[in-house]
Design an enzyme around this catalytic site. Structure first.
Site, mmCIF file in Angstrom:
data_model
loop_
_atom_site.group_PDB
_atom_site.id
_atom_site.type_symbol
_atom_site.label_atom_id
_atom_site.label_comp_id
_atom_site.label_asym_id
_atom_site.label_seq_id
_atom_site.Cartn_x
_atom_site.Cartn_y
_atom_site.Cartn_z
ATOM 1 N N GLY A 72 0.794 -1.218 0.000
ATOM 2 C CA GLY A 72 0.000 0.000 0.000
ATOM 3 C C GLY A 72 0.827 1.269 0.000
ATOM 4 C CB THR A 73 4.399 1.932 0.786
ATOM 5 O OG1 THR A 73 4.254 1.290 2.054
ATOM 6 C CG2 THR A 73 5.281 3.158 0.938
ATOM 7 C CG HIS A 132 -2.929 13.563 0.743
ATOM 8 N ND1 HIS A 132 -2.921 13.825 -0.612
ATOM 9 C CD2 HIS A 132 -3.516 12.354 0.880
ATOM 10 C CE1 HIS A 132 -3.472 12.805 -1.266
ATOM 11 N NE2 HIS A 132 -3.836 11.894 -0.378
ATOM 12 C CG HIS A 133 -2.213 13.555 6.573
ATOM 13 N ND1 HIS A 133 -0.895 13.148 6.655
ATOM 14 C CD2 HIS A 133 -2.907 12.474 6.148
ATOM 15 C CE1 HIS A 133 -0.798 11.885 6.309
ATOM 16 N NE2 HIS A 133 -2.000 11.443 5.987
ATOM 17 C CE LYS A 136 0.048 10.848 -0.286
ATOM 18 N NZ LYS A 136 0.351 9.455 0.084
ATOM 19 N N GLY A 142 0.511 9.046 -4.812
ATOM 20 C CA GLY A 142 0.421 7.978 -5.802
ATOM 21 C C GLY A 142 -0.913 7.984 -6.516
#
Length: 242
Positions: A72-73, A132-133, A136, A142
């Site tokens: 998931g990275t 995003h926060h 990240k 991605g």
């Protein structure tokens, strides 16, 4: 199903909750301090959410003990071709995605379909914004890169993407697809595709409310891939044909 968690941060804990509620067992929790292969080998499948620089070794460790891995990275794709060659040669199992949310994967297909529709209409200029926060690490996300690739492959007037870190707006040429990346506070992951013209704008947006969608998708991917050999994505699992 016995699951090893490689990475036990916020995503790892969310995946653990979903997995346990789905009747699975967590047989290993590994962080960036290293993987004990004898413990990893007890798993039926591993789910990996760590940091880009750790992904290659994490995948190879799973290959060494013949454990399928769900990655998931994001941000590790400089090693992608090398990893795929190894997986193919050694008959290993890799499932990867830039985003495991079902909603986002539907959004990916909507994005490609819209790009096809807009390809013959030269009044509109596409762009991508992702927010995003501040925690990240990779930029652009991605997910944003996947969206950009979906546009470029279906929209003849764009041949590459460029990234602007908000609020820095660099000059670009007409063949560049601009991705603007925003990192602030604790904002939810938000991806917006805009087709702008002098007449009007066409905008589609996906906004994540929490991590549960990603965690659920990762567990579903692990369930789906555990008895398979090869290299797979969410498109394979979901059966999208577009």
């Amino acid at each position: 199903m016995k699951i090893a968690l490689i990475g036990y941060g916020r995503m790892g804990k969310a995946i653990e909750e979903i997995a346990l509620n789905s009747g699975h067992n967590i047989v290993g929790k590994f962080d960036l301090n290293g993987i004990e292969k004898s413990e990893l080998a007890k798993a039926d499948v591993a789910i990996e959410f760590t940091q880009p620089e750790a992904v290659k070794d994490n995948i190879l460790n799973c290959f060494d003990v013949n454990v399928p891995i769900v990655v998931g990275t994001t941000g590790w794709y400089l090693h992608f071709d090398e990893i795929c060659k190894i997986a193919t040669k050694q008959n290993k199992t890799l499932f990867y995605s830039t985003n495991y949310s079902l909603g986002v994967n539907i959004f990916f297909e909507m994005n490609k379909f819209l790009a096809k529709m807009m390809n013959e209409n030269n009044l509109y200029e596409p762009s991508i914004t992702e927010a995003h926060h501040i925690h990240k690490l990779d930029s652009p996300s991605g997910t944003a890169i996947t969206l950009a690739e979906g546009i470029i492959s279906n929209f003849n007037r764009k041949n590459k993407w460029i990234n602007n870190i908000y609020p820095n707006n660099n000059e670009r040429n007409s063949f560049d697809l601009e991705i603007t990346s925003i990192r602030e506070d604790e904002v939810p992951g938000t991806h917006t595709i805009t087709y702008k013209s002098k007449i009007d704008d066409i905008i589609i947006t996906h906004q994540a409310h929490n991590r549960l969608g990603f965690a659920t998708g990762a567990v579903k991917a692990a369930e789906w891939v555990v008895d398979k050999k090869g290299i797979f994505t969410m498109k394979d699992m979901l059966g999208f044909k577009i």
